[in-house]
Every structure is written in structure tokens, then in C-alpha cells.
Design an enzyme around this catalytic site. Structure first.
Site: not given
Lengths: 327, 327
Positions: B29, B60, B82-83, B85-87, B129
Site C-alpha cells: 500500500e 492486506e 504499512q504498520f 499492527d496491520f499484519i 499503529h
């Protein structure tokens, strides 16, 4: 009385006869699988696609040998239709060292990488984004292959289905998304799980063609998938196909089938895709009733031979248990 | 030697490998025109174009699946989450697909992909984040986990990760991006699974990860003025883990402080402590193994609270003094 097949076809007589034999092979493989489980000769669970053979064979016949397939947990039929060696496939089902996945995958993860079958997936919709990635790989390597992504109606309500359809559409990837709508996501009926019918309407959200076909009509499946494959191969992007069909057996081995009626099952059995296809071949004088019986018998013998091979095969060596975690 | 930032070192590794190997492509992204949320990929779109520096919609799970599909069919994708966290949105594809695909398929495919992700707190980005989730992935067979602490290691480890044939989670602490260090201009690899002693010392071993390495080194300088000689060991990769270098250091100093940013409970520190306790180093310990880690809370927004949520240099100094006092 069987319901006739409606479509004419461009398939040659020998292709049609081979397709009938494949359907019988799938049926025989799964009936044998069911029997082996009942006798306690295999452990684990399995998901049988008896009643859905026309989808696997119709779609498989529309592909070229180097096209890719990624399928789902109810995947024995797709593996056979992609040309797997039944001996190695049965050995995998039995968890043997000679199996396609060396006994590590089993019924739910059978793959046949050499033939472009990149594996059945135990996670509903789990294989769909991977198919998109294979499509991207094909596109980036300027190959002319097509990727067939098979999944059930349950997958169409997973978030990643939508993410994947969107990516394939914006990048015009050579992917054919094929939903086998067998009416139930385990016990949840399509009628209650979706506000929209037919499910192929969802394709319009991704501006890709969406088609719903009779999934028990092998010619209808073949013709539709072939058109989608040609579209994909010529760079026009993905297609979403819904094949309406029905599974005769329970979801898996634990299913008491309280969510459906015997009458419903009988109605669908009257639409047996193999009977319909065999009747067509007899009516069009491409086969005699005896010829059909010979093909059925040959398919059955193939499965018996595969079972002998699998039973004679060694168990995986416990000393190899750590192999394959890392490359 | 010239000095460049951590972010520049990562960019240089990406550029080198993309020039060297046409199978490598970047996907994620806002990595193209925007250059990534932290500017790591700035300039790569201009050199390699939109096909190999591929911006994606916010998807994601599908991005991850796309990488898997591409990786098993001949490409070598490098994705950015991107962060960190988003994993969480990509866990199914990472854990249930990428990590185990090779094993499930009997070793017949490999999944050469790298997932780069900015991690950690200190930017005022609050609880969604600022995560440090590396321990999740250490627990998953089939994944490798890399956490560089210097620009030199970032470049060499990323080159090694991109040439590895397994899925690699490459964790980049946001506060390291602007840190500078000596980085050779040429192509070199820092092998996965090799720790480095960042500062030799005789009294206490600090095993620290990522951003905690510069903090431990500053703490070591302060402690040296008090006559306490600290040895700082950077595992650099958490999986595979170089237990030999760690236990050799602990055997030498007889005291060990483990420092990481992630929450203490269930963090990598527990595994490091267990590895030390299971090794001969246990017999050399003069004091119990000590862990200094993030509090078991989400990262708070307020600057002061955020700073107190994770170990700082003064906490390390104090913990080492406590350790010296303990025995």
C-alpha cells in the site's frame, strides 16, 4: 428418468468418453474413500464431492496441461480432472510416503505440482488470493497460462474473496474464479447466507463477467469455463462462474445432515451428472449401454489398483518428520 | 566509510536486488508514488516502474496471498505491510498458508517472499499503529523473523532475506529509520541466524533486539563510567536464533539482561531466557536471568505514557545495576 443435458458441445467423441471415464473415476475414488473410512482403514476426515463431478471434469477439460488449478477442501475431483496419477493420489489419501505430498497433506491438501495443481486448501477462501498471485506471476512472466480458482459457496462470504476479486479485476489477471455452489456451507444454506441470488451477480461489483450455469451439466460447465479461460488468456481479465450443484454426502464425516431433507437429496440425485452425461452419450449413439458399463468398470478397476498400490506403499519414515518445513 | 540512514540502507538493498534479479518485485500500500508511509521506497517507482513497484488497494490478506501465489510460481515478491499492527489482517495467509505450504505439499514448492513492516512505538501513533508482534511469528514453523538494529545489518540482512527461499518477516523499527551508520556500497549479505556482539564486556550480557540495541549501547557507555563493563549481543534474527553466541556471552559474564520493546508476557524474552536456562550458561549464572520489556498494555497516545510503556535507556542502566547488586 434423467434430466437431459441441454448444451451441444465442440468436444470430440473421444474427449467426451475420456470425460465420462474421469467422472466415474472421481465417483469411484470417493466411494472407495467413504468405504475405507467406514471400515476404519483411514484416519482423519474427508470431504466428498459425490454429485459434483461435472464441475471438476467440465472445468478440467477446458484447461491446457500447463494451466494452474488451486482448489478447496472438497478437492479429490479437481485433482483427478487435472490428470493426477491415481496411485500417488490414493497413496496421499492413505498418508503414505509415496503420496503426492509424501503423506504430509492428506485428503484436504492434495496437490500435484508437476501438473499445475497447486493444492487443495483447508481454509475456506484461503486459496483464492494465492490464485490471484499465480495469475500475477503468469502475467509478469508473460506466459499464456490460465489460473482456475475453485471454491465453494461458503467462500463467497469471506472477506478475502472480495479483496481477491478486486485485485484480479484491477490488474486484469488471467484468473477464472469458479464457485461450486453445492447449496450448503457446512449446514448454512445459500438461501439464508446470501441476500443476492444468483451468487454470480456479485461479479458486477468488480466489473467482471458473472455467469451461473447448471453445475450438473458437464457441457455447460466446460463451455463456460472455456470461454472464461479464453478471455483470461487473451488478456481481458478474470471471470466469475457459479456452478449450481449439490453434494450428496455430508459436509465431512461428522455430519448428521439435520439441515436438509431426504426428499431434497432425492431430487438432486435425479440430476446425477454422471447419469445425465452417460444417457446423452447413449442417446447420441456415441456409446452403448455396455460401453458405458465397461468405462465404469475400468474406472473402478483403476481405483482398486490404486488402493493396492497405496496399501503396499511404505509409511513415511519418522526420521523424516522435520523435512519440508524450510527450503 | 560513508554513512547512510537505516531507511536508505533498506532502499539500497531493494534497489540492488531488483537490478540483479528480475524476479524480485515490490508490492504494498502506497509504496509507489507516495514512497511508503515512512519513505523507504522513495525513488524506486521511477527506476523500476509500476509493474515491479506495485501499489495496491488496502487489502492486506489478498496482498499476502498474492505474494504466496507469485512466490510458488517463480517470482520473488517483497511486500510491505504499512504498520506491523496491520499484519493482523494478513495472519491467515501468513500463518495458515505461507508458513506451511511447503510442508503440507511434501516439499514440492518453496515460498520465497519477504514481508517488510515498520514496527514499534515512539511516534505518538497510539495503540493501533505501534505494535511489536514479532513473537507471534517466531512461534510459527516455516517462517523466519529478522530484526535489524543498524543500517549495516538492515542492508545485509535484507539482501540475505530476499535470497532466502522461505517466507521472511522483516521487522523495521520506525525510530531506527533516521539513524545513521556506516554501510558498504557493495553487495553483501548478513547471514540469517548469526548474532553479533555489538560491544564486548566482561560483567553483564545484554541481549537486546531492534531499537533496544542503540539504547543498550548508550546505557553501556554510561555504565562503563561506573566501572560496569556490559557486553551487548544482538541476535539480529529471532528465527533462526543463534543460541550459541548468546550462551557463550552469558557463560563469560555470568549475568544476563534481556531487553525488548514488545510486551513482556509471551514476548521473545521468555524464549531467550529459556534457551539460556537450557544451555550450559545456566551453570555460570551469578544472578537470576532478568527481563526488561514493554508493559503488558496497549501503547498509549500521551507522550509521557508512551515513553513509560517500553524500556528506555535509563531503565536499562537501572536494570543492569540491579543485576550487579543481585550477585
Amino acid at each position: 428418468m434423467t434430466i437431459p443435458i441441454l448444451q451441444a458441445t465442440s468436444l470430440t467423441q473421444s474427449q467426451q468418453i475420456e470425460m465420462l471415464e474421469q467422472m466415474y473415476r472421481i465417483r469411484a475414488f470417493e466411494e472407495k474413500a467413504d468405504e475405507l473410512f467406514a471400515l476404519g482403514r483411514v484416519h482423519g476426515t474427508m470431504h466428498l464431492s459425490i454429485g459434483q463431478e461435472a464441475v471438476a471434469v467440465g472445468a478440467g477439460a477446458a484447461l491446457k496441461p500447463d494451466d494452474y488449478v488451486l482448489n478447496h477442501h472438497r478437492g479429490h475431483g479437481h485433482c483427478i480432472a487435472k490428470g493426477a496419477d491415481i496411485n500417488f493420489m490414493m497413496a496421499e489419501f492413505m498418508g503414505k510416503a509415496t503420496g503426492l505430498c509424501k503423506g504430509r497433506g492428506g485428503s484436504m491438501h492434495i496437490a500435484d505440482v508437476e501438473r499445475g495443481n497447486l493444492g487443495a486448501n483447508g481454509i475456506v477462501a484461503g486459496g483464492i488470493p494465492i490464485a490471484v498471485g499465480v495469475g500475477l506471476s503468469v502475467q509478469m512472466q508473460r506466459q499464456s497460462r490460465v489460473v482456475l480458482s475453485l471454491f465453494g459457496d461458503g467462500a463467497v462470504n469471506e472477506g478475502v474473496f472480495h479483496e481477491s476479486m478486486n485485485l484480479a479485476a484491477i490488474w486484469k489477471l488471467p484468473v477464472v474464479f469458479l464457485c461450486e455452489n453445492n447449496q450448503y456451507a457446512m449446514s448454512m444454506p445459500v438461501a439464508r447466507a446470501f441476500p443476492i441470488h444468483p451468487l454470480s451477480k456479485r461479479a458486477c461489483a468488480y466489473d467482471m463477467p458473472g455467469e451461473t450455469v447448471d453445475g450438473n451439466d458437464v457441457f455447460a460447465v466446460h463451455e463456460t469455463v472455456q470461454r472464461a479461460a479464453e478471455r483470461a488468456r487473451s488478456g481481458q481479465g478474470p471471470t466469475f462462474i457459479e456452478c449450481v450443484t449439490y453434494r450428496w454426502k455430508g459436509h465431512s464425516k461428522s455430519d448428521q445432515q439435520k439441515y436438509r431433507t431426504r426428499e431434497e437429496l432425492e431430487q438432486w440425485k435425479a440430476k446425477d451428472p454422471i447419469q445425465r452425461f452417460a444417457s446423452y452419450l447413449i442417446e447420441t449413439r456415441q456409446l452403448t449401454a455396455e460401453g458405458v458399463e465397461q468405462i465404469r468398470k475400468r474406472a473402478s478397476d483403476t481405483i482398486e489398483e490404486a488402493l493396492r498400490f497405496a496399501e503396499a506403499s511404505p509409511e513415511p519414515d519418522v526420521n523424516t518428520i522435520l523435512e519440508g518445513v524450510y527450503a | 566509510m560513508r554513512e547512510i540512514t537505516f531507511a536508505e540502507a533498506i532502499r539500497e538493498a531493494l534497489r540492488l536486488e531488483m537490478r540483479r534479479d528480475s524476479r524480485v518485485f515490490l508490492i504494498g500500500e502506497d509504496i509507489g508514488v507516495y514512497g511508503g508511509a515512512f519513505g523507504v521506497t522513495i525513488g524506486l517507482l521511477e527506476e523500476f516502474g509500476t509493474e515491479r513497484v506495485r501499489d495496491t488497494p488496502i487489502s492486506e490478506a489478498a496482498i499476502t496471498g498474492t505474494c504466496i501465489g507469485a512466490a510458488i510460481t517463480g517470482m520473488r515478491p517483497v511486500m510491505e505491510i504499512q504498520f506491523m499492527d496491520f499484519i493482523a489482517l494478513a495472519m491467515e495467509q501468513l500463518v495458515l498458508q505461507a508458513a506451511k505450504m511447503r510442508f503440507m505439499l511434501g516439499g514440492k514448492v518453496s515460498v520465497p517472499m519477504v514481508l517488510r513492516t515498520p514496527a514499534g512505538s515512539g511516534t505518538g501513533a497510539a495503540a493501533q499503529h505501534s505494535e511489536s508482534l514479532e513473537a507471534w511469528f517466531v512461534h510459527i514453523p516455516g517462517l523466519k523473523v529478522v530484526m535489524p538494529s543498524t543500517p549495516h545489518d538492515a542492508k545485509g540482512l535484507l539482501l540475505a532475506s530476499m535470497r532466502d527461499n522461505n517466507p521472511v518477516i522483516f521487522v523495521e523499527h520506525k525510530l531506527l529509520y533516521k539513524t545513521k551508520g556506516s554501510v558498504p556500497e557493495d553487495d553483501y549479505e548478513v547471514p540469517l541466524g548469526v548474532a553479533e556482539v555489538k560491544r564486548p564486556g566482561r560483567d553483564v550480557t545484554i541481549v537486546a533486539t531492534s531499537i533496544m540495541i542503540p539504547r543498550a549501547l548508550s546505557a553501556a557507555t554510561k555504565l562503563a563510567a561506573e566501572g560496569i563493563e556490559v557486553e551487548v549481543v544482538d541476535p539480529r534474527t529471532l528465527k533462526p536464533l543463534d543460541t550459541d553466541t548468546i550462551s557463550a556471552s552469558v557463560s563469560k559474564t555470568g549475568r544476563v539482561l534481556i531487553v525488548h520493546e514488545a510486551c513482556k508476557t509471551g514476548g521473545i524474552g521468555g524464549e531467550l531466557a529459556a534457551q539460556i536456562a537450557e544451555s550450559d550458561a545456566l551453570f555460570y549464572l551469578k544472578a537470576p536471568i532478568k527481563r526488561l520489556a514493554g508493559l503488558d498494555i496497549p501503547i498509549p497516545y500521551n507522550r509521557t505514557l508512551e515513553r513509560h510503556a517500553v524500556p528506555q535507556e535509563e531503565n536499562i542502566v537501572e536494570a543492569v545495576r540491579d543485576l550487579m547488586a543481585a550477585g
